[in-house]
Enzyme design. Structure first.
Site, PDB file in Angstrom:
ATOM      1  N   GLU A 115      19.904  38.202   6.600  1.00 42.47           N
ATOM      2  CA  GLU A 115      20.138  37.842   8.005  1.00 42.47           C
ATOM      3  C   GLU A 115      20.554  39.101   8.755  1.00 42.47           C
ATOM      4  O   GLU A 115      21.196  39.964   8.173  1.00 42.47           O
ATOM      5  CB  GLU A 115      21.310  36.850   8.148  1.00 42.47           C
ATOM      6  CG  GLU A 115      21.220  35.610   7.325  1.00 42.47           C
ATOM      7  CD  GLU A 115      22.610  35.064   6.974  1.00 42.47           C
ATOM      8  OE1 GLU A 115      23.563  35.246   7.758  1.00 42.47           O
ATOM      9  OE2 GLU A 115      22.730  34.482   5.898  1.00 42.47           O
ATOM     10  N   LYS A 117      22.891  41.492  10.677  1.00 37.56           N
ATOM     11  CA  LYS A 117      24.342  41.583  10.768  1.00 37.56           C
ATOM     12  C   LYS A 117      24.656  41.806  12.243  1.00 37.56           C
ATOM     13  O   LYS A 117      24.598  42.924  12.752  1.00 37.56           O
ATOM     14  CB  LYS A 117      24.864  42.736   9.912  1.00 37.56           C
ATOM     15  CG  LYS A 117      26.370  42.816   9.849  1.00 37.56           C
ATOM     16  CD  LYS A 117      26.793  43.774   8.741  1.00 37.56           C
ATOM     17  CE  LYS A 117      28.302  43.837   8.613  1.00 37.56           C
ATOM     18  NZ  LYS A 117      28.961  44.377   9.814  1.00 37.56           N
ATOM     19  N   ASP A 119      26.532  42.344  15.587  1.00 34.69           N
ATOM     20  CA  ASP A 119      27.736  43.137  15.825  1.00 34.69           C
ATOM     21  C   ASP A 119      28.608  42.476  16.882  1.00 34.69           C
ATOM     22  O   ASP A 119      28.490  42.740  18.075  1.00 34.69           O
ATOM     23  CB  ASP A 119      27.321  44.547  16.273  1.00 34.69           C
ATOM     24  CG  ASP A 119      28.416  45.554  16.029  1.00 34.69           C
ATOM     25  OD1 ASP A 119      29.450  45.181  15.433  1.00 34.69           O
ATOM     26  OD2 ASP A 119      28.249  46.714  16.442  1.00 34.69           O
ATOM     27  N   TYR A 228      26.918  31.793  10.170  1.00 29.57           N
ATOM     28  CA  TYR A 228      26.282  32.402   9.002  1.00 29.57           C
ATOM     29  C   TYR A 228      26.835  31.918   7.667  1.00 29.57           C
ATOM     30  O   TYR A 228      26.382  32.367   6.623  1.00 29.57           O
ATOM     31  CB  TYR A 228      26.321  33.927   9.090  1.00 29.57           C
ATOM     32  CG  TYR A 228      27.712  34.537   9.198  1.00 29.57           C
ATOM     33  CD1 TYR A 228      28.628  34.439   8.160  1.00 29.57           C
ATOM     34  CD2 TYR A 228      28.090  35.223  10.346  1.00 29.57           C
ATOM     35  CE1 TYR A 228      29.890  34.993   8.249  1.00 29.57           C
ATOM     36  CE2 TYR A 228      29.344  35.790  10.451  1.00 29.57           C
ATOM     37  CZ  TYR A 228      30.245  35.669   9.401  1.00 29.57           C
ATOM     38  OH  TYR A 228      31.492  36.219   9.506  1.00 29.57           O
ATOM     39  N   LYS A 317      23.512  48.938   6.084  1.00 28.92           N
ATOM     40  CA  LYS A 317      23.905  49.436   7.408  1.00 28.92           C
ATOM     41  C   LYS A 317      22.791  50.269   8.023  1.00 28.92           C
ATOM     42  O   LYS A 317      22.248  51.154   7.373  1.00 28.92           O
ATOM     43  CB  LYS A 317      25.153  50.324   7.276  1.00 28.92           C
ATOM     44  CG  LYS A 317      26.357  49.592   6.705  1.00 28.92           C
ATOM     45  CD  LYS A 317      26.990  48.690   7.732  1.00 28.92           C
ATOM     46  CE  LYS A 317      28.103  49.416   8.434  1.00 28.92           C
ATOM     47  NZ  LYS A 317      28.973  48.520   9.193  1.00 28.92           N
ATOM     48  N   CYS A 411      34.974  66.396  48.252  1.00 24.70           N
ATOM     49  CA  CYS A 411      33.694  65.822  47.846  1.00 24.70           C
ATOM     50  C   CYS A 411      32.717  66.944  47.505  1.00 24.70           C
ATOM     51  O   CYS A 411      32.502  67.842  48.318  1.00 24.70           O
ATOM     52  CB  CYS A 411      33.130  64.957  48.975  1.00 24.70           C
ATOM     53  SG  CYS A 411      31.431  64.421  48.670  1.00 24.70           S
ATOM     54  N   CYS A 414      29.715  66.900  50.310  1.00 23.74           N
ATOM     55  CA  CYS A 414      29.875  67.217  51.729  1.00 23.74           C
ATOM     56  C   CYS A 414      31.167  67.981  52.038  1.00 23.74           C
ATOM     57  O   CYS A 414      31.379  68.405  53.171  1.00 23.74           O
ATOM     58  CB  CYS A 414      29.812  65.944  52.571  1.00 23.74           C
ATOM     59  SG  CYS A 414      31.265  64.905  52.387  1.00 23.74           S
ATOM     60  N   CYS A 429      35.036  59.596  48.655  1.00 22.58           N
ATOM     61  CA  CYS A 429      34.730  60.475  49.773  1.00 22.58           C
ATOM     62  C   CYS A 429      34.710  59.585  51.020  1.00 22.58           C
ATOM     63  O   CYS A 429      34.018  58.582  51.050  1.00 22.58           O
ATOM     64  CB  CYS A 429      33.365  61.118  49.546  1.00 22.58           C
ATOM     65  SG  CYS A 429      32.672  61.814  51.056  1.00 22.58           S
ATOM     66  N   CYS A 434      28.095  61.316  54.577  1.00 22.38           N
ATOM     67  CA  CYS A 434      27.938  62.183  53.401  1.00 22.38           C
ATOM     68  C   CYS A 434      26.524  62.004  52.823  1.00 22.38           C
ATOM     69  O   CYS A 434      26.111  60.879  52.531  1.00 22.38           O
ATOM     70  CB  CYS A 434      28.994  61.815  52.352  1.00 22.38           C
ATOM     71  SG  CYS A 434      28.726  62.570  50.744  1.00 22.38           S
TER      72      CYS A 434
HETATM   73  S1  IVH Z   1      28.752  37.134   5.647  1.00 23.66           S
HETATM   74  C1  IVH Z   1      31.792  37.063   2.370  1.00 23.66           C
HETATM   75  N1  IVH Z   1      26.799  37.206   7.416  1.00 23.66           N
HETATM   76  O1  IVH Z   1      30.169  41.248   9.217  1.00 23.66           O
HETATM   77  C2  IVH Z   1      30.683  37.300   3.328  1.00 23.66           C
HETATM   78  N2  IVH Z   1      28.791  38.408   7.896  1.00 23.66           N
HETATM   79  O2  IVH Z   1      32.086  42.818   6.881  1.00 23.66           O
HETATM   80  C3  IVH Z   1      31.229  37.589   4.650  1.00 23.66           C
HETATM   81  N3  IVH Z   1      28.799  39.532  10.063  1.00 23.66           N
HETATM   82  O3  IVH Z   1      33.291  40.583   9.942  1.00 23.66           O
HETATM   83  C4  IVH Z   1      30.364  37.790   5.769  1.00 23.66           C
HETATM   84  N4  IVH Z   1      26.778  38.903  10.688  1.00 23.66           N
HETATM   85  O4  IVH Z   1      31.874  38.739  10.828  1.00 23.66           O
HETATM   86  C5  IVH Z   1      28.040  37.618   7.110  1.00 23.66           C
HETATM   87  N5  IVH Z   1      25.015  37.159   8.889  1.00 23.66           N
HETATM   88  C6  IVH Z   1      26.249  37.573   8.591  1.00 23.66           C
HETATM   89  C7  IVH Z   1      27.012  38.382   9.462  1.00 23.66           C
HETATM   90  C8  IVH Z   1      28.287  38.782   9.065  1.00 23.66           C
HETATM   91  C9  IVH Z   1      27.863  39.582  11.025  1.00 23.66           C
HETATM   92  C10 IVH Z   1      30.133  40.192  10.126  1.00 23.66           C
HETATM   93  C11 IVH Z   1      31.274  39.316   9.725  1.00 23.66           C
HETATM   94  C12 IVH Z   1      32.276  40.228   9.054  1.00 23.66           C
HETATM   95  C13 IVH Z   1      31.483  41.449   8.751  1.00 23.66           C
HETATM   96  C14 IVH Z   1      31.444  41.664   7.255  1.00 23.66           C
END
Ligand code: IVH
Length: 672
Positions: A115, A117, A119, A228, A317, A411, A414, A429, A434
Site C-alpha cells: 500500500e 505509505k 504521509d 490501513y 522509503k 522598498c 520604489c 511598501c 510602486c
Molecule cells: S502499517 C505495525 N500502513 O507509517 C504496522 N502504516 O512507521 C504499522 N503509515 O506512523 C503501520 N501509511 O501511520 C501502515 N498503509 C500504511 C501506512 C502506514 C502510512 C504510517 C503510520 C505510521 C508509520 C509507520
C-alpha cells in the site's frame, strides 16, 4: 407526526439516508443526489432534531461537528501499541527482508500486501457495537491524544459502521489522516491571504489541523483518511489475512487505499514500489514510500515484533524530498498588496529529480523564528507543487561572524520607506504607485481564477508598466495591436491574441472581478459570497462595513477592508473607468460552465488508443472543460497516449495528474 414512535422511526430513516449519501460522496466519490437534495435532507433532520432534542444520538450525522474548544487533549493508552516500521531504501534491502522471512518461516509460501505509505499522521479509531466512541493520535506509540471531536468531523470517518463489523463488541482500526495536496495548496493560499503563517507541507498541515483545540475550526480543514489496519477486535478478529481485513473495512464503510495490491513474490513487490515512486508526483496526496506487509495473520503472529517494529512489515522509503543546501542570498520581492517577501537564493541542489535554487522564507517573523542567515547551510524540502521551503538551519555549520538577517527599511522597487502595521507579520511598501505592486496587481488581475487573460504574463506586464502604458487595470482595455507590437517579442498575431483575450475578460462577472481587484482579505470564497449576496457592484459599494460584517463568514476585518477599498477615491475612479470600458459589474446570469469537467484545464499529449485529438478535445469542451496547448501550473490534468512528448515530463515535474484514455472517459462520465 406527534406519535413518539413514528418520530423516532422517521428520524432513523433520515439519518440512514444521509449516512448512505455521505458514504457515496466522501468515501466512494460517487454522489447519487444533487447537493441541493442532500442539503434539503440534512435541513429536515436538523429541524426534526431541534424539535425533539431528547432523540439526538451521538452517531447522528448532525453530530459530526460540535463541542467547545478544549484546553488540551486527554491522553489515551492504545489497546495495542502503535509500533513503527523498519525501513528499506533499495530493492536489495527488500530482497533481504524476504530472505529473512523465508528463513524464519521455512516452507511457508509468502504473500505480501503493498500500500502507499501516505504521509500524514497515524490514528486509532475505536468502535463499540459499530458506533465510533474514541479516536486518538499515535503519540509515542503507547499513549496518544484523544482527538475524537476532530476526527468525527472528517466526513469519510463513519460515525456508525455497516455490515458484520458493526456487530463486534469492540473494534479498533488504524489509518492515516492526511490533507490532499490540492486542498493543502488552497489552505496555504488562504492562510497567506489572512496574514497567517503557511504550513511547510501537507503532513504538517494535517497534524496542525487535527490538533486544533477548537473542533469547529478543525472541521473546516480539508482532512481525509485512509484506513490501513484492523488492529483489535472483540470477541475475535473475523479475518485470516490483511487483504480480507481491508476488504472488510471497505464493506464497513471505511475509505481504504484503492492502490493496494497483493503480491505473490518479492519481485512483484519491488516492481510495485518502483512504479509508485515514478508516479508519486501524480498522486493526489503525499506518499513517502510503500508499506509491505505479510498477508496472513497466522504468519504475522509467528514472526512477532521487536519493541520498535513488527517483523512482518517493512516500509520501502522513496528518495527524500529534502536536501541540504547553502543560502547564497536573501532577495526581497514586493507583492501586489505591497508586502515585502524574503526569498532564499540557494546553491542549486537536486531534490527528487528537480533542481531547486530558490526557497520561500514567507515573512520577517519566519526568517527570525528559523534564524536564517546568508551563508547558512539549510535543510530544504519540496512538498507537492509548492515552492520549496527551508525546514531548518544546520546551526553547527554556521560560519563564525554571520550577521543576522534584517529586513530593509526601504522598498527595493520604489525606495519608499516601508512600515509594519501593528499586529501583522508583513512589512509593507505604502506607495500605491510602486511599479512592483502594479506589476503584481496586473498579473493577479489577469490570472486564471481572476479575469483569466491568456497571454498577460510577467514579461508583457513588466514592459507595459515600465513604459507607462498601463497605470491601472482599466488601461488594459485601451491597449491596441499597434501599441502592443512595439513591445519586445510581440508580433501582430500575439498582439491581436492578447487584445482578444483582454476583450473576453469583460464578461467574467462580479465575483471574479471582486477577486481580481485584489482587495485585502478578499479571496475567491469571500468574493463569491459578496457577489452572490449583492448581485451588483453598485449595491455592494453602498453597503456600510457594519452591514457587511453581518453576512455569514464575513468578520469585521474583511468588512473594514472592503469598505475602505471602496471609500478610496483612486479605486472608485478605476472602477468607473472599468465600467466605461465595458467590464461587467453584475453577477452574470449565465450559470458557470456546467458538466462534470466544469472549469478544468486539460493538456493532450501522445496518441490515444481510440480517440483522435479533436474528438478528445470536443468531448472535454462539451463536458465544460478547456484544452490548453502547454502544461503549466494552471493545468488540472494531462491526458497522455502512446509516445507522449515533453508535456508528459513537464506534467511529472509539476506533479499534475496524468490520465490515460480510460481515466479520461471515467471523468467524462463523472465517475471520478
Ligand atoms: S502499517 C505495525 N500502513 O507509517 C504496522 N502504516 O512507521 C504499522 N503509515 O506512523 C503501520 N501509511 O501511520 C501502515 N498503509 C500504511 C501506512 C502506514 C502510512 C504510517 C503510520 C505510521 C508509520 C509507520
Amino acid at each position: 407526526m406527534h406519535d413518539p414512535a413514528s418520530v423516532r422511526q422517521h428520524l432513523e430513516a433520515l439519518r440512514e439516508a444521509i449516512r448512505e449519501h455521505q458514504y457515496k460522496y466522501y468515501v466512494e466519490n460517487r454522489p447519487e443526489i444533487s447537493d441541493a437534495e442532500y442539503d434539503a435532507l440534512f435541513r429536515e433532520l436538523l429541524a426534526l432534531e431541534a424539535a425533539h432534542p431528547e432523540l439526538v444520538t451521538p452517531d447522528s450525522p448532525t453530530q459530526r461537528v460540535g463541542g467547545e474548544p478544549a484546553t488540551g487533549f486527554a491522553p489515551v493508552e492504545h489497546l495495542v501499541p502503535m509500533l513503527s516500521l523498519d525501513n528499506a531504501t533499495s530493492a536489495e534491502e527488500l530482497r533481504e527482508f524476504d530472505a529473512r522471512l523465508q528463513r524464519l518461516l521455512p516452507g511457508e509460501p509468502l504473500t505480501y500486501v503493498v500500500e502507499p505509505k501516505v504521509d500524514g499522521l497515524g490514528v486509532a479509531l475505536l468502535y463499540e457495537r459499530g458506533v465510533l466512541v474514541r479516536g486518538a493520535t499515535r503519540g509515542d506509540g503507547r499513549v496518544g491524544e484523544d482527538v475524537t471531536q476532530n476526527l468525527r468531523a472528517i466526513k469519510s470517518v463513519p460515525l456508525r459502521l455497516r455490515g458484520p463489523l458493526a456487530e463486534l463488541a469492540r473494534l479498533e482500526v488504524r489509518g492515516e489522516v492526511y490533507m490532499p495536496r490540492e486542498a493543502f495548496v488552497a489552505l496555504n493560499r488562504q492562510l497567506e491571504e489572512e496574514g497567517q503563517p503557511p504550513f511547510a507541507n501537507p503532513r504538517n498541515a494535517a497534524a496542525g489541523s487535527l490538533r486544533l483545540l477548537d473542533p469547529r475550526l478543525s472541521a473546516r480543514r480539508p482532512l481525509d483518511i485512509f484506513l490501513y489496519a484492523l488492529s483489535y477486535a472483540e470477541p475475535a478478529l473475523p479475518y485470516t489475512c490483511h487483504w480480507d481485513a481491508l476488504q472488510g473495512l471497505a464493506a464497513a464503510g471505511f475509505k481504504i487505499n484503492p492502490r493496494r495490491q497483493r503480491c505473490a513474490t518479492i519481485e512483484e513487490v519491488i516492481a510495485y514500489c518502483q512504479a509508485l515512486e515514478a508516479q508519486r508526483q501524480a498522486l493526489e496526496y503525499d506518499a513517502d514510500g510503500v508499506v509491505v506487509k505479510v498477508d496472513r495473520f497466522a504468519l504475522q503472529q509467528r514472526l512477532g515484533a521487536t519493541t520498535h517494529h513488527p517483523r512482518w512489515a517493512i516500509a520501502f522509503k522513496f528518495a527524500a524530498q529534502q536536501a541540504v543546501s547553502r543560502i547564497k542570498a536573501i532577495h526581497i520581492s514586493v507583492g501586489r498588496t505591497g508586502a515585502l517577501t524574503p526569498t532564499a537564493e540557494l546553491e542549486p541542489v537536486a531534490i527528487g529529480g528537480v533542481t531547486v535554487s530558490r526557497a520561500s522564507l514567507h515573512n520577517e517573523d519566519e526568517v527570525r523564528r528559523k534564524d536564517v542567515r546568508v551563508g547558512d547551510s539549510v535543510l530544504v524540502e519540496r512538498a507537492g507543487d509548492v515552492i520549496p521551503q527551508v525546514v531548518r538551519v544546520l546551526l553547527e555549520r554556521r560560519p563564525v561572524g554571520t550577521p543576522p538577517f534584517v529586513m530593509p527599511a526601504h522598498c527595493p522597487a520604489c525606495g519608499a520607506a516601508v512600515y509594519r502595521p501593528p499586529g501583522e507579520v508583513v512589512v509593507r511598501c505604502p506607495n500605491a504607485a510602486c511599479p512592483a505592486q502594479l506589476r503584481e496587481r496586473l498579473l493577479h488581475y489577469g490570472s486564471r481564477r481572476a479575469m483569466d487573460i491568456d497571454g498577460l504574463g510577467a514579461a508583457v506586464v513588466e514592459q507595459l508598466v515600465a513604459r507607462g502604458l498601463v497605470r491601472d487595470f482599466a488601461d488594459l482595455y485601451a491597449l491596441d495591436v499597434p501599441t502592443l507590437c512595439t513591445l519586445e517579442r510581440f508580433a501582430t498575431k500575439s498582439a491581436s491574441n492578447l487584445v482578444a483575450a483582454i476583450a473576453r475578460s469583460r464578461e467574467r462577472g462580479l465575483a471574479r472581478l471582486l477577486y481580481a481587484l485584489g482587495i485585502r482579505h478578499v479571496g475567491e470564497r469571500v468574493a463569491a459570497l459578496l457577489a452572490r449576496h449583492y448581485r451588483t457592484l453598485d449595491a455592494l459599494m453602498q453597503a456600510a462595513a457594519e452591514e457587511l460584517a453581518q453576512l455569514p463568514d464575513i468578520g469585521p476585518v474583511i468588512a473594514d477592508s472592503v469598505s475602505q477599498f471602496f471609500a478610496r477615491e483612486e479605486n472608485r475612479r478605476t472602477l468607473e473607468r472599468l465600467r466605461a470600458a465595458g467590464v461587467r459589474m453584475e453577477e452574470t446570469a449565465a450559470a458557470p460552465a456546467a458538466g462534470p469537467l466544469a472549469g478544468k484545464v486539460f493538456v493532450l499529449t501522445g496518441t490515444l488508443p481510440h480517440l483522435t485529438r479533436s474528438q478528445a478535445q470536443a468531448l472535454i469542451t462539451a463536458a465544460g472543460g478547456r484544452v490548453a496547448s502547454a502544461v503549466s501550473r494552471k493545468t488540472d490534468y494531462v491526458v497522455a497516449g502512446a509516445d507522449p512528448g515533453s508535456k508528459y515530463q513537464e506534467a511529472l515535474r509539476l506533479g499534475i495528474p496524468i490520465l490515460d484514455e480510460a481515466a479520461l472517459q471515467r471523468l467524462l462520465r463523472g465517475e471520478a
